[in-house]
Scaffold this active site. Structure first.
Site, PDB file in Angstrom:
ATOM      1  N   LYS A  18       0.837  -1.215   0.000  1.00  0.00           N
ATOM      2  CA  LYS A  18       0.000   0.000   0.000  1.00  0.00           C
ATOM      3  C   LYS A  18       0.868   1.260   0.000  1.00  0.00           C
ATOM      4  O   LYS A  18       0.622   2.185  -0.760  1.00  0.00           O
ATOM      5  CB  LYS A  18      -0.926   0.036   1.234  1.00  0.00           C
ATOM      6  CG  LYS A  18      -1.878  -1.138   1.331  1.00  0.00           C
ATOM      7  CD  LYS A  18      -2.857  -0.975   2.494  1.00  0.00           C
ATOM      8  CE  LYS A  18      -2.208  -0.959   3.863  1.00  0.00           C
ATOM      9  NZ  LYS A  18      -1.564  -2.225   4.271  1.00  0.00           N
ATOM     10  N   ARG A  93      -9.564   0.843   9.064  1.00  0.00           N
ATOM     11  CA  ARG A  93      -9.094  -0.504   9.378  1.00  0.00           C
ATOM     12  C   ARG A  93     -10.190  -1.357   9.974  1.00  0.00           C
ATOM     13  O   ARG A  93      -9.982  -2.543  10.209  1.00  0.00           O
ATOM     14  CB  ARG A  93      -7.972  -0.402  10.403  1.00  0.00           C
ATOM     15  CG  ARG A  93      -6.588  -0.616   9.817  1.00  0.00           C
ATOM     16  CD  ARG A  93      -5.639  -0.440  10.971  1.00  0.00           C
ATOM     17  NE  ARG A  93      -4.341  -0.995  10.796  1.00  0.00           N
ATOM     18  CZ  ARG A  93      -3.321  -0.362  10.234  1.00  0.00           C
ATOM     19  NH1 ARG A  93      -3.481   0.801   9.678  1.00  0.00           N
ATOM     20  NH2 ARG A  93      -2.133  -0.927  10.219  1.00  0.00           N
ATOM     21  N   ARG A 132      11.756  -5.014   4.687  1.00  0.00           N
ATOM     22  CA  ARG A 132      11.545  -3.622   4.274  1.00  0.00           C
ATOM     23  C   ARG A 132      12.224  -2.591   5.178  1.00  0.00           C
ATOM     24  O   ARG A 132      12.449  -2.829   6.348  1.00  0.00           O
ATOM     25  CB  ARG A 132      10.063  -3.330   4.080  1.00  0.00           C
ATOM     26  CG  ARG A 132       9.235  -3.380   5.314  1.00  0.00           C
ATOM     27  CD  ARG A 132       7.769  -3.238   4.930  1.00  0.00           C
ATOM     28  NE  ARG A 132       6.944  -3.104   6.099  1.00  0.00           N
ATOM     29  CZ  ARG A 132       5.640  -2.907   6.062  1.00  0.00           C
ATOM     30  NH1 ARG A 132       5.003  -2.824   4.902  1.00  0.00           N
ATOM     31  NH2 ARG A 132       4.960  -2.786   7.174  1.00  0.00           N
ATOM     32  N   ARG A 166      11.098  -0.507  10.790  1.00  0.00           N
ATOM     33  CA  ARG A 166      10.023  -0.275  11.751  1.00  0.00           C
ATOM     34  C   ARG A 166      10.102  -1.222  12.933  1.00  0.00           C
ATOM     35  O   ARG A 166      10.303  -2.416  12.763  1.00  0.00           O
ATOM     36  CB  ARG A 166       8.661  -0.413  11.059  1.00  0.00           C
ATOM     37  CG  ARG A 166       8.320   0.790  10.242  1.00  0.00           C
ATOM     38  CD  ARG A 166       7.085   0.564   9.420  1.00  0.00           C
ATOM     39  NE  ARG A 166       5.973  -0.006  10.190  1.00  0.00           N
ATOM     40  CZ  ARG A 166       4.758  -0.115   9.716  1.00  0.00           C
ATOM     41  NH1 ARG A 166       4.479   0.327   8.501  1.00  0.00           N
ATOM     42  NH2 ARG A 166       3.809  -0.652  10.448  1.00  0.00           N
ATOM     43  N   ARG A 177      -0.420  -8.375  13.602  1.00  0.00           N
ATOM     44  CA  ARG A 177      -1.006  -7.372  12.705  1.00  0.00           C
ATOM     45  C   ARG A 177      -1.780  -8.052  11.567  1.00  0.00           C
ATOM     46  O   ARG A 177      -2.823  -7.580  11.134  1.00  0.00           O
ATOM     47  CB  ARG A 177       0.087  -6.437  12.170  1.00  0.00           C
ATOM     48  CG  ARG A 177       0.600  -5.499  13.269  1.00  0.00           C
ATOM     49  CD  ARG A 177       1.919  -4.856  12.922  1.00  0.00           C
ATOM     50  NE  ARG A 177       1.864  -4.090  11.699  1.00  0.00           N
ATOM     51  CZ  ARG A 177       2.891  -3.940  10.862  1.00  0.00           C
ATOM     52  NH1 ARG A 177       4.044  -4.512  11.110  1.00  0.00           N
ATOM     53  NH2 ARG A 177       2.744  -3.223   9.786  1.00  0.00           N
TER      54      ARG A 177
HETATM   55  P1  AMP Z   1       0.650   0.877   9.585  1.00  0.00           P
HETATM   56  O1  AMP Z   1       1.869   1.671   9.252  1.00  0.00           O
HETATM   57  O2  AMP Z   1      -0.542   1.280   8.748  1.00  0.00           O
HETATM   58  O3  AMP Z   1       0.883  -0.619   9.563  1.00  0.00           O
HETATM   59  O4  AMP Z   1       0.248   1.268  11.095  1.00  0.00           O
HETATM   60  C1  AMP Z   1       1.120   1.025  12.186  1.00  0.00           C
HETATM   61  C2  AMP Z   1       0.353   1.050  13.502  1.00  0.00           C
HETATM   62  O5  AMP Z   1      -0.289   2.333  13.680  1.00  0.00           O
HETATM   63  C3  AMP Z   1      -0.789   0.048  13.600  1.00  0.00           C
HETATM   64  O6  AMP Z   1      -0.359  -1.248  13.998  1.00  0.00           O
HETATM   65  C4  AMP Z   1      -1.708   0.712  14.647  1.00  0.00           C
HETATM   66  O7  AMP Z   1      -1.175   0.561  15.964  1.00  0.00           O
HETATM   67  C5  AMP Z   1      -1.578   2.184  14.269  1.00  0.00           C
HETATM   68  N1  AMP Z   1      -2.597   2.565  13.254  1.00  0.00           N
HETATM   69  C6  AMP Z   1      -2.364   2.970  11.965  1.00  0.00           C
HETATM   70  N2  AMP Z   1      -3.527   3.214  11.314  1.00  0.00           N
HETATM   71  C7  AMP Z   1      -4.512   2.963  12.206  1.00  0.00           C
HETATM   72  C8  AMP Z   1      -5.934   2.996  12.152  1.00  0.00           C
HETATM   73  N3  AMP Z   1      -6.588   3.326  11.024  1.00  0.00           N
HETATM   74  N4  AMP Z   1      -6.633   2.681  13.270  1.00  0.00           N
HETATM   75  C9  AMP Z   1      -6.019   2.333  14.419  1.00  0.00           C
HETATM   76  N5  AMP Z   1      -4.676   2.242  14.537  1.00  0.00           N
HETATM   77  C10 AMP Z   1      -3.920   2.554  13.459  1.00  0.00           C
END
Ligand code: AMP
Length: 220
Positions: A18, A93, A132, A166, A177
């Site tokens: 994404k 999400r 990554r 990360r 996740r």
């Molecule tokens: P990502 O980079 O999108 O994988 O997001 C990393 C972390 O940020 C996730 O595991 C959540 O803890 C938090 N996070 C990101 N987007 C959301 C969302 N839409 N709702 C809730 N938590 C989020």
């Protein structure tokens, strides 16, 4: 669909690509890329009140509350760079977030034009995620096996030489996740299908092929 003014959602599990596709679409369409994960990581790095509030939740791979997320996004889409359109990466999400997003967007006199699902194979995601890394300065994404910088150790986008991985890309957090995606996010597919805005692409193809499939959908 007018490809110059478009509000998109990219949907798919962590590691589906994404962020990579959002980065491409941002420069191609001149729209803003809104990654909620990046926004939250920036808040944590800055040590802000929001950052302190979400730090532990993120480290455990759990979801931040809907209220925080919707308010964060509402402020963001009011900014000038979103007036030509935006791409959401990592939001919504859950179905509750999708419903809250619909309400918030209609209050802001906006709507979602298209939701693009990146379809991928779970087993290969762990390999993708483990490899990554990104530029510590501009956030451009790279991968040990699939997308090294053109000049080793130098970011293609901004020339910086520092990279980072990360915290939540560790194997045990990744499986949490992925599990959260299947339980909470996959139900968004029928939600957007019913609205007639869902399109799927094969996210296991090469990065360039995925880009071409997306171009086909948005009329590039
Ligand atoms: P990502 O980079 O999108 O994988 O997001 C990393 C972390 O940020 C996730 O595991 C959540 O803890 C938090 N996070 C990101 N987007 C959301 C969302 N839409 N709702 C809730 N938590 C989020």
């Amino acid at each position: 669909m007018n490809p110059r003014k478009v509000n998109l959602i990219l949907l798919g599990p962590p590691g589906a690509g994404k962020g990579t596709q959002a980065q491409y679409l941002q420069s191609k369409l001149g729209v803003a890329k809104l990654s909620t994960g990046d926004m939250l990581r920036a808040a944590v790095a800055s040590g802000s009140a929001l950052g302190k509030q979400v730090q532990d939740i993120m480290a455990k791979g759990q979801l931040v509350s809907d209220d925080i997320m919707v308010n964060l996004l509402r402020e963001r889409i009011r900014q000038a760079d979103c007036q030509n359109g935006f791409i959401l990466d990592g939001f919504p999400r859950t179905v509750a977030q999708a419903e809250a997003l619909d309400v918030m967007l209609s209050e802001e006199k906006k709507h979602i034009d298209c939701v693009i699902e990146l379809k991928v194979d779970d087993k290969q995601l762990v390999e993708r995620i483990a490899g990554r890394f990104s530029c510590a300065k501009c956030g451009a994404g790279y991968h040990d096996n699939f997308k090294q910088p053109k000049k080793s150790g130098v970011c293609d986008e901004c020339g910086a030489t520092e990279f980072s991985r990360r915290e939540d890309d560790k194997a045990e957090t990744v499986s949490k996740r992925l599990d959260a995606y299947h339980r909470q996010t996959a139900p968004l597919l029928p939600y957007y299908q019913k609205k007639g805005v869902l399109k799927g692409v094969d996210g296991m193809a090469d990065i360039g092929d995925v880009t071409r499939q997306i171009d086909g959908i948005i009329g590039g």
